[in-house]
Design a protein around this motif. Structure first.
Motif, PDB file in Angstrom:
ATOM      1  N   VAL A 165      -9.541  -1.553   3.918  1.00  0.00           N
ATOM      2  CA  VAL A 165      -8.622  -1.440   2.921  1.00  0.00           C
ATOM      3  C   VAL A 165      -7.571  -2.575   3.191  1.00  0.00           C
ATOM      4  O   VAL A 165      -6.884  -2.709   4.212  1.00  0.00           O
ATOM      5  CB  VAL A 165      -7.727  -0.068   2.993  1.00  0.00           C
ATOM      6  CG1 VAL A 165      -6.744  -0.077   1.919  1.00  0.00           C
ATOM      7  CG2 VAL A 165      -8.811   1.094   2.539  1.00  0.00           C
ATOM      8  N   PRO A 166      -7.313  -3.930   1.994  1.00  0.00           N
ATOM      9  CA  PRO A 166      -6.436  -4.609   2.147  1.00  0.00           C
ATOM     10  C   PRO A 166      -4.812  -4.090   2.130  1.00  0.00           C
ATOM     11  O   PRO A 166      -4.730  -3.043   1.288  1.00  0.00           O
ATOM     12  CB  PRO A 166      -6.620  -5.376   0.730  1.00  0.00           C
ATOM     13  CG  PRO A 166      -7.306  -4.722   0.031  1.00  0.00           C
ATOM     14  CD  PRO A 166      -8.154  -3.496   0.988  1.00  0.00           C
ATOM     15  N   PRO A 167      -4.007  -4.650   2.542  1.00  0.00           N
ATOM     16  CA  PRO A 167      -2.477  -4.211   2.740  1.00  0.00           C
ATOM     17  C   PRO A 167      -2.050  -4.331   1.162  1.00  0.00           C
ATOM     18  O   PRO A 167      -2.363  -5.178   0.615  1.00  0.00           O
ATOM     19  CB  PRO A 167      -1.889  -4.847   3.683  1.00  0.00           C
ATOM     20  CG  PRO A 167      -2.628  -6.147   3.956  1.00  0.00           C
ATOM     21  CD  PRO A 167      -4.207  -5.544   3.495  1.00  0.00           C
ATOM     22  N   ASP A 168      -1.538  -3.132   0.812  1.00  0.00           N
ATOM     23  CA  ASP A 168      -0.697  -3.121  -0.524  1.00  0.00           C
ATOM     24  C   ASP A 168       0.911  -2.880  -0.296  1.00  0.00           C
ATOM     25  O   ASP A 168       1.185  -1.541  -0.181  1.00  0.00           O
ATOM     26  CB  ASP A 168      -1.393  -2.471  -1.571  1.00  0.00           C
ATOM     27  CG  ASP A 168      -0.716  -2.195  -2.890  1.00  0.00           C
ATOM     28  OD1 ASP A 168       0.238  -3.057  -3.189  1.00  0.00           O
ATOM     29  OD2 ASP A 168      -1.309  -1.449  -3.618  1.00  0.00           O
ATOM     30  N   ALA A 169       1.637  -3.847  -0.165  1.00  0.00           N
ATOM     31  CA  ALA A 169       3.035  -3.568   0.169  1.00  0.00           C
ATOM     32  C   ALA A 169       3.622  -3.129  -0.938  1.00  0.00           C
ATOM     33  O   ALA A 169       4.806  -2.463  -0.404  1.00  0.00           O
ATOM     34  CB  ALA A 169       3.608  -4.743   0.716  1.00  0.00           C
ATOM     35  N   ARG A 170       3.171  -3.001  -1.834  1.00  0.00           N
ATOM     36  CA  ARG A 170       3.806  -2.267  -3.265  1.00  0.00           C
ATOM     37  C   ARG A 170       3.189  -1.115  -3.582  1.00  0.00           C
ATOM     38  O   ARG A 170       3.587  -0.421  -4.566  1.00  0.00           O
ATOM     39  CB  ARG A 170       3.786  -3.369  -4.406  1.00  0.00           C
ATOM     40  CG  ARG A 170       4.436  -4.599  -3.986  1.00  0.00           C
ATOM     41  CD  ARG A 170       5.959  -4.503  -3.788  1.00  0.00           C
ATOM     42  NE  ARG A 170       6.725  -3.862  -4.717  1.00  0.00           N
ATOM     43  CZ  ARG A 170       7.964  -3.860  -4.440  1.00  0.00           C
ATOM     44  NH1 ARG A 170       8.750  -4.325  -3.264  1.00  0.00           N
ATOM     45  NH2 ARG A 170       8.854  -3.155  -5.448  1.00  0.00           N
ATOM     46  N   ALA A 171       2.495  -0.503  -2.982  1.00  0.00           N
ATOM     47  CA  ALA A 171       1.725   0.826  -3.041  1.00  0.00           C
ATOM     48  C   ALA A 171       2.768   1.972  -3.194  1.00  0.00           C
ATOM     49  O   ALA A 171       3.821   1.952  -2.583  1.00  0.00           O
ATOM     50  CB  ALA A 171       0.675   1.162  -2.088  1.00  0.00           C
ATOM     51  N   PRO A 172       2.809   3.066  -4.306  1.00  0.00           N
ATOM     52  CA  PRO A 172       3.565   3.751  -4.484  1.00  0.00           C
ATOM     53  C   PRO A 172       3.722   4.885  -3.063  1.00  0.00           C
ATOM     54  O   PRO A 172       4.725   5.313  -3.022  1.00  0.00           O
ATOM     55  CB  PRO A 172       3.332   4.844  -5.523  1.00  0.00           C
ATOM     56  CG  PRO A 172       1.698   4.645  -5.695  1.00  0.00           C
ATOM     57  CD  PRO A 172       1.392   2.979  -5.214  1.00  0.00           C
ATOM     58  N   SER A 173       2.710   5.078  -2.405  1.00  0.00           N
ATOM     59  CA  SER A 173       2.708   5.767  -1.402  1.00  0.00           C
ATOM     60  C   SER A 173       1.735   5.245  -0.180  1.00  0.00           C
ATOM     61  O   SER A 173       0.700   4.690  -0.715  1.00  0.00           O
ATOM     62  CB  SER A 173       2.463   7.104  -1.538  1.00  0.00           C
ATOM     63  OG  SER A 173       0.937   7.341  -2.083  1.00  0.00           O
ATOM     64  N   VAL A 174       1.782   5.781   1.171  1.00  0.00           N
ATOM     65  CA  VAL A 174       0.761   4.912   1.945  1.00  0.00           C
ATOM     66  C   VAL A 174      -0.390   5.739   1.749  1.00  0.00           C
ATOM     67  O   VAL A 174      -1.631   5.302   1.896  1.00  0.00           O
ATOM     68  CB  VAL A 174       1.161   5.159   3.502  1.00  0.00           C
ATOM     69  CG1 VAL A 174       2.195   4.430   3.801  1.00  0.00           C
ATOM     70  CG2 VAL A 174       1.546   6.777   3.871  1.00  0.00           C
TER      71      VAL A 174
END
Length: 298
Positions: A75-84
């Motif tokens: 899973v690529p990092p998504d620093a703007r995701a609404p939750s982990v």
């Protein structure tokens, strides 16, 4: 057919290089999922089947997993995701359905140490990663989660600080010894599992590196390799939080990072005993000589 996600990333790219060398002799075909095929070298594109898109997209995974025997999942990092949870399990749900729909036999995923430790349930990004493992394992596919400690390669983010100020930082105690792993060893472990699919069921494969090191140990080794003094400075959690926010990381991921690092300081990575089977070969000193030193001097 082996499907590789994140083939232009640090781990996925190294894995692809290994498989391009070894897979043809075993009669294995390779397929990659990539958002921008232009980031793949021409010589690589000529040797793999390319599916364009993001691997959280159901239509993309449906195309990519058709006829697939094995999948490398990262899973690529998504620093703007609404939750982990959205960043890990949410990203993975479409693929989990596709594993079942297309009868994928084996999946190797990149995950983290910590399962079974007292802090596993409040370890931020690690807790979310372990939940993703459970989601994949729940499909019934044969699954191996590569359970990793902190990457040696994370120090590359501090190359300028090491060069200009002689300082490396983390939020853990200076004498907190823990395993560290080079990402090239993670890629090598993934390749072994993908090429020899005799394993069944679901489980973890720790990749621990050859030794436990504290931040003070690391600073000493970096000093010796660079030939200049480098010291460790412990960063307060609030300063770490502020630094992440300043880099544009969203609130959910900031909390996830801070909780993960707090849990590492409480022993998150100390739950697995090192054995000859899980001790990957790259020492921190060798990694500093071959990777960090050129980066610092560049």
């Amino acid at each position: 057919m082996i499907v590789i996600t994140t083939p232009t990333g640090q781990i996925g790219g190294r894995l692809l290089d290994i498989l391009l060398d070894e897979a043809p002799a075993r009669g294995e075909e390779l397929r990659v999922i990539v958002r921008d095929p232009g980031k793949l070298p021409d010589a690589v594109r000529a040797r793999v089947d390319v599916v364009t898109g993001s691997h959280d997209d159901a239509e993309v995974t449906d195309r990519a997993f058709t006829g697939a025997d094995a999948v490398f999942w990262l899973v690529p990092p998504d620093a703007r995701a609404p939750s982990v949870d959205a960043a890990f399990s949410g990203f993975t749900r479409a693929a989990a359905k596709a594993f079942t729909a297309h009868g994928v036999g084996h999946v190797v995923g990149v995950s983290a140490l910590g399962r079974g430790t007292p802090v596993a349930g409040r370890a931020g990004l690690v807790t979310a990663s372990l939940a993703m493992d459970d989601l994949i394992a729940g499909t019934g596919v044969a699954y191996r989660a590569l359970a990793n400690p902190t990457f040696m390669d994370n120090l590359l983010w501090q190359a300028a600080s090491i060069r200009d100020h002689g300082v490396l930082t983390e939020t853990v105690a200076a004498d907190r010894a823990a395993p560290r792993v080079a990402i090239r060893d993670i890629a090598a472990a993934a390749a072994r599992l993908l090429l020899d699919r005799s394993w069944t069921g679901a489980g973890e494969v720790p990749v621990l590196g050859p030794e436990d090191l504290s931040p003070n140990d690391m600073a000493r080794i970096v000093s010796e390799v660079l030939g200049r003094p480098v010291r460790y400075e412990r960063q307060p959690p609030d300063d770490f939080r502020a630094a992440l926010t300043a880099r544009g990381v969203g609130d959910a991921f900031v909390d996830g990072y801070v909780d993960m690092m707090r849990s590492k300081d409480e022993g998150l990575d100390a739950g697995v005993r090192r054995t000859p089977q899980n001790a990957s070969p790259t020492t921190f000193r060798a990694w500093c000589e071959e990777v960090l030193k050129p980066a610092v001097e560049a």
